[in-house]
Design a protein around this motif. Structure first.
Motif, PDB file in Angstrom:
ATOM      1  N   ASP A   1      -6.917 -52.023  19.953  1.00 25.68           N
ATOM      2  CA  ASP A   1      -5.576 -51.423  19.879  1.00 25.68           C
ATOM      3  C   ASP A   1      -5.634 -49.914  19.695  1.00 25.68           C
ATOM      4  OD1 ASP A   1      -6.575 -52.122  17.123  1.00 25.68           O
ATOM      5  OD2 ASP A   1      -4.824 -50.913  16.613  1.00 25.68           O
ATOM      6  N   GLN A   2      -6.696 -49.418  19.073  1.00 23.70           N
ATOM      7  CA  GLN A   2      -6.806 -47.977  18.809  1.00 23.70           C
ATOM      8  C   GLN A   2      -6.769 -47.170  20.098  1.00 23.70           C
ATOM      9  OE1 GLN A   2      -9.283 -46.381  15.524  1.00 23.70           O
ATOM     10  NE2 GLN A   2     -10.533 -45.472  17.136  1.00 23.70           N
ATOM     11  N   ASP A   3      -7.522 -47.611  21.091  1.00 27.65           N
ATOM     12  CA  ASP A   3      -7.513 -46.920  22.385  1.00 27.65           C
ATOM     13  C   ASP A   3      -6.121 -46.938  22.999  1.00 27.65           C
ATOM     14  OD1 ASP A   3     -10.154 -46.160  22.362  1.00 27.65           O
ATOM     15  OD2 ASP A   3     -10.851 -47.771  23.669  1.00 27.65           O
ATOM     16  N   ALA A   4      -5.498 -48.101  22.999  1.00 31.02           N
ATOM     17  CA  ALA A   4      -4.181 -48.246  23.627  1.00 31.02           C
ATOM     18  C   ALA A   4      -3.119 -47.411  22.918  1.00 31.02           C
ATOM     19  CB  ALA A   4      -3.772 -49.714  23.649  1.00 31.02           C
ATOM     20  N   LEU A   5      -3.131 -47.415  21.594  1.00 25.88           N
ATOM     21  CA  LEU A   5      -2.144 -46.630  20.847  1.00 25.88           C
ATOM     22  C   LEU A   5      -2.327 -45.138  21.081  1.00 25.88           C
ATOM     23  CD1 LEU A   5      -2.025 -48.581  17.457  1.00 25.88           C
ATOM     24  CD2 LEU A   5      -0.131 -48.284  19.075  1.00 25.88           C
ATOM     25  N   ASN A   6      -3.573 -44.687  21.196  1.00 26.69           N
ATOM     26  CA  ASN A   6      -3.808 -43.272  21.462  1.00 26.69           C
ATOM     27  C   ASN A   6      -3.241 -42.852  22.808  1.00 26.69           C
ATOM     28  OD1 ASN A   6      -5.586 -41.390  19.593  1.00 26.69           O
ATOM     29  ND2 ASN A   6      -6.243 -43.489  19.228  1.00 26.69           N
ATOM     30  N   VAL A   7      -3.324 -43.728  23.792  1.00 27.84           N
ATOM     31  CA  VAL A   7      -2.754 -43.421  25.101  1.00 27.84           C
ATOM     32  C   VAL A   7      -1.232 -43.419  25.032  1.00 27.84           C
ATOM     33  CG1 VAL A   7      -2.502 -44.217  27.474  1.00 27.84           C
ATOM     34  CG2 VAL A   7      -4.730 -44.330  26.369  1.00 27.84           C
ATOM     35  N   THR A   8      -0.677 -44.469  24.449  1.00 29.99           N
ATOM     36  CA  THR A   8       0.775 -44.629  24.394  1.00 29.99           C
ATOM     37  C   THR A   8       1.452 -43.523  23.587  1.00 29.99           C
ATOM     38  OG1 THR A   8       0.454 -47.035  24.469  1.00 29.99           O
ATOM     39  CG2 THR A   8       2.634 -46.245  23.860  1.00 29.99           C
ATOM     40  N   LEU A   9       0.794 -43.084  22.510  1.00 29.21           N
ATOM     41  CA  LEU A   9       1.399 -42.104  21.601  1.00 29.21           C
ATOM     42  C   LEU A   9       0.909 -40.675  21.836  1.00 29.21           C
ATOM     43  CD1 LEU A   9       1.194 -44.187  18.284  1.00 29.21           C
ATOM     44  CD2 LEU A   9       3.101 -44.045  19.900  1.00 29.21           C
ATOM     45  N   ALA A  10       0.116 -40.468  22.869  1.00 27.80           N
ATOM     46  CA  ALA A  10      -0.460 -39.143  23.136  1.00 27.80           C
ATOM     47  C   ALA A  10       0.609 -38.058  23.168  1.00 27.80           C
ATOM     48  CB  ALA A  10      -1.211 -39.170  24.470  1.00 27.80           C
ATOM     49  N   GLY A  11       0.356 -36.990  22.397  1.00 37.62           N
ATOM     50  CA  GLY A  11       1.265 -35.849  22.373  1.00 37.62           C
ATOM     51  C   GLY A  11       2.416 -35.974  21.397  1.00 37.62           C
ATOM     52  N   THR A  12       2.515 -37.102  20.690  1.00 37.21           N
ATOM     53  CA  THR A  12       3.639 -37.315  19.770  1.00 37.21           C
ATOM     54  C   THR A  12       3.185 -37.512  18.326  1.00 37.21           C
ATOM     55  OG1 THR A  12       3.693 -39.740  19.948  1.00 37.21           O
ATOM     56  CG2 THR A  12       4.849 -38.483  21.656  1.00 37.21           C
ATOM     57  N   VAL A  13       1.879 -37.321  18.079  1.00 37.73           N
ATOM     58  CA  VAL A  13       1.290 -37.630  16.776  1.00 37.73           C
ATOM     59  C   VAL A  13       1.198 -36.396  15.883  1.00 37.73           C
ATOM     60  CG1 VAL A  13      -0.757 -38.534  15.594  1.00 37.73           C
ATOM     61  CG2 VAL A  13      -0.050 -39.497  17.807  1.00 37.73           C
ATOM     62  N   ASP A  14       1.561 -36.560  14.621  1.00 40.74           N
ATOM     63  CA  ASP A  14       1.340 -35.532  13.607  1.00 40.74           C
ATOM     64  C   ASP A  14      -0.008 -35.839  12.952  1.00 40.74           C
ATOM     65  OD1 ASP A  14       2.001 -33.437  11.629  1.00 40.74           O
ATOM     66  OD2 ASP A  14       2.120 -35.135  10.239  1.00 40.74           O
ATOM     67  N   PHE A  15      -0.967 -34.922  13.070  1.00 43.52           N
ATOM     68  CA  PHE A  15      -2.297 -35.172  12.512  1.00 43.52           C
ATOM     69  C   PHE A  15      -2.361 -34.706  11.064  1.00 43.52           C
ATOM     70  CE2 PHE A  15      -3.300 -35.452  17.018  1.00 43.52           C
ATOM     71  CZ  PHE A  15      -4.129 -36.567  17.031  1.00 43.52           C
ATOM     72  N   ALA A  16      -2.712 -35.634  10.182  1.00 39.10           N
ATOM     73  CA  ALA A  16      -2.743 -35.381   8.741  1.00 39.10           C
ATOM     74  C   ALA A  16      -4.154 -35.055   8.270  1.00 39.10           C
ATOM     75  CB  ALA A  16      -2.197 -36.601   8.000  1.00 39.10           C
ATOM     76  N   ASP A  17      -4.260 -34.710   6.985  1.00 38.89           N
ATOM     77  CA  ASP A  17      -5.524 -34.334   6.362  1.00 38.89           C
ATOM     78  C   ASP A  17      -6.523 -35.494   6.398  1.00 38.89           C
ATOM     79  OD1 ASP A  17      -7.480 -33.820   4.091  1.00 38.89           O
ATOM     80  OD2 ASP A  17      -6.286 -31.989   3.993  1.00 38.89           O
ATOM     81  N   PHE A  18      -7.786 -35.168   6.577  1.00 33.72           N
ATOM     82  CA  PHE A  18      -8.845 -36.173   6.648  1.00 33.72           C
ATOM     83  C   PHE A  18      -8.951 -37.015   5.375  1.00 33.72           C
ATOM     84  CE2 PHE A  18     -10.223 -33.053   9.830  1.00 33.72           C
ATOM     85  CZ  PHE A  18     -10.543 -33.883  10.891  1.00 33.72           C
ATOM     86  N   ARG A  19      -8.471 -36.500   4.250  1.00 33.06           N
ATOM     87  CA  ARG A  19      -8.590 -37.230   2.988  1.00 33.06           C
ATOM     88  C   ARG A  19      -7.770 -38.516   2.979  1.00 33.06           C
ATOM     89  NH1 ARG A  19      -4.647 -35.900  -1.139  1.00 33.06           N
ATOM     90  NH2 ARG A  19      -6.281 -36.291  -2.650  1.00 33.06           N
ATOM     91  N   TYR A  20      -6.834 -38.631   3.920  1.00 30.71           N
ATOM     92  CA  TYR A  20      -5.998 -39.831   3.977  1.00 30.71           C
ATOM     93  C   TYR A  20      -6.570 -40.931   4.871  1.00 30.71           C
ATOM     94  CZ  TYR A  20      -2.697 -36.855   1.547  1.00 30.71           C
ATOM     95  OH  TYR A  20      -2.110 -36.022   0.623  1.00 30.71           O
ATOM     96  N   ASN A  21      -7.705 -40.687   5.464  1.00 30.64           N
ATOM     97  CA  ASN A  21      -8.436 -41.744   6.168  1.00 30.64           C
ATOM     98  C   ASN A  21      -9.876 -41.274   6.319  1.00 30.64           C
ATOM     99  OD1 ASN A  21      -9.283 -43.930   7.652  1.00 30.64           O
ATOM    100  ND2 ASN A  21      -7.978 -43.544   9.423  1.00 30.64           N
ATOM    101  N   LEU A  22     -10.583 -41.280   5.208  1.00 34.54           N
ATOM    102  CA  LEU A  22     -11.966 -40.807   5.184  1.00 34.54           C
ATOM    103  C   LEU A  22     -12.866 -41.946   5.664  1.00 34.54           C
ATOM    104  CD1 LEU A  22     -13.821 -38.435   4.485  1.00 34.54           C
ATOM    105  CD2 LEU A  22     -14.004 -39.369   2.167  1.00 34.54           C
ATOM    106  N   THR A  23     -13.186 -41.917   6.934  1.00 33.84           N
ATOM    107  CA  THR A  23     -13.979 -42.991   7.528  1.00 33.84           C
ATOM    108  C   THR A  23     -15.472 -42.760   7.303  1.00 33.84           C
ATOM    109  OG1 THR A  23     -13.896 -41.865   9.672  1.00 33.84           O
ATOM    110  CG2 THR A  23     -12.244 -43.561   9.256  1.00 33.84           C
TER     111      THR A  23
END
Length: 316
Positions: free
Chosen positions: A194-216
């Motif tokens: 789903d990650q790939d698909a959501l990135n395509v569908t939502l491309a250009g509409t995403v607010d990118f937040a601080d890395f501390r909120y998803n430290l992978t």
């Protein structure tokens, strides 16, 4: 007091980590009240009773509701042999249709996450004009991804394990249908589900937040292995020192003996606080795979050969 909306998707194999994640959020956001939705395709009676007991103990800080989704619509979503995800990974796509219509914003979290500080600043972000707020993935600048998915690389690539979802936007722009249609038409392209698909569908509409909120996990090792622009390194370093949501998204989880996350003890401590007992660690690998892992461990320990499974973290 207005509640904060939180949703996690789970199956019978993931309910204890999911409850550990929820409890860690409640403990580090004690002044807030949460409306928590656990989305599933079906739980055993034992797990339902576990959730009910957990909920009653925390009724002063959270109202927890189980939503059982019909996964027929997801039956054609690709899950390859050897993938460490189940069909539950795709459930987040259905949030606009299965969550109450009066909810216009919700924080989605994977179950292999713990919270170690307040997430209010992240939750309260103004995303009225955005589809969501998410955090850049370790492969944010990976040319292979943009070539494979065929969308502009300046749109970035986020990790779908933490998403502050603008449900109004998703409903108005039929994101659920668009994302599922993309998956069904491009199964061979969706290597990361789903990650790939959501990135395509939502491309250009995403607010990118601080890395501390998803430290992978990838951010915790040699940065040379990352496929992300050097300009993000200082922000990643800051997130490591001051994390909020730690995401154990590697194959080996903190409840696995093979896990090499530098934050595995934090998760295990969180589990103990949630359930009042130590987590029973188990091997992820079975049979021949376990033997091979043990041989690698010996060779790595003796400095005969180095393996990525035992790489050293940059976290002090």
């Amino acid at each position: 007091m207005e509640s904060l909306n939180l949703v996690l998707c789970s199956d019978n194999n993931f309910i204890l980590p999911t409850l550990t994640a929820i409890d860690s959020i409640l403990r580090h956001n004690a002044e807030s009240f949460f409306a928590v939705f656990i989305v599933t395709t079906g739980f055993s009676q034992k797990n339902i009773e576990t959730i009910d007991f957990f909920s009653k103990q925390r009724k002063n800080q959270a109202k927890i509701e189980i939503i059982t989704a019909n996964d027929d619509i997801l039956k054609d979503c690709p899950i390859k042999k050897g993938d460490h995800v189940s069909i539950a990974a795709y459930l987040r796509i259905l949030l606009p249709s299965i969550l109450p219509k009066n909810i216009n914003k919700i924080l989605y979290l994977d179950g292999d996450i713990i919270c170690v500080s307040s997430l209010l600043d992240f939750y309260n972000a103004d995303i009225a004009s955005k589809s969501c707020s998410a955090i850049r993935d370790e492969r944010n600048n990976d040319e292979e991804i943009f070539n494979r998915l065929e969308y502009p690389k300046d749109c970035g690539y986020f990790n779908s394990g933490v998403i502050l979802v603008n449900l109004d936007y998703w409903r108005k722009n039929i994101i659920q249908n668009k994302t599922l249609n993309y998956i069904f038409s491009n199964k061979e392209k969706c290597l990361w589900h789903d990650q790939d698909a959501l990135n395509v569908t939502l491309a250009g509409t995403v607010d990118f937040a601080d890395f501390r909120y998803n430290l992978t996990q990838g951010f915790l090792f040699d940065k040379k292995q990352l496929k992300i622009d050097l300009k993000y390194y200082p922000k990643i370093d800051c997130a490591i020192k001051h994390p909020c949501l730690i995401h154990y998204c590697a194959t080996y989880k903190p409840w696995h003996i093979e896990c090499n996350s530098p934050f595995k003890k934090l998760w295990r401590q969180s589990y103990k606080k949630t359930f009042g007992k130590n987590c029973r660690l188990q091997f992820k690998n079975k049979g021949i795979a376990r033997i091979k892992w043990c041989i690698k461990l010996i060779l790595n320990t003796l400095n005969i050969k180095k393996y990525a499974d035992f790489r050293k973290s940059i976290v002090e």
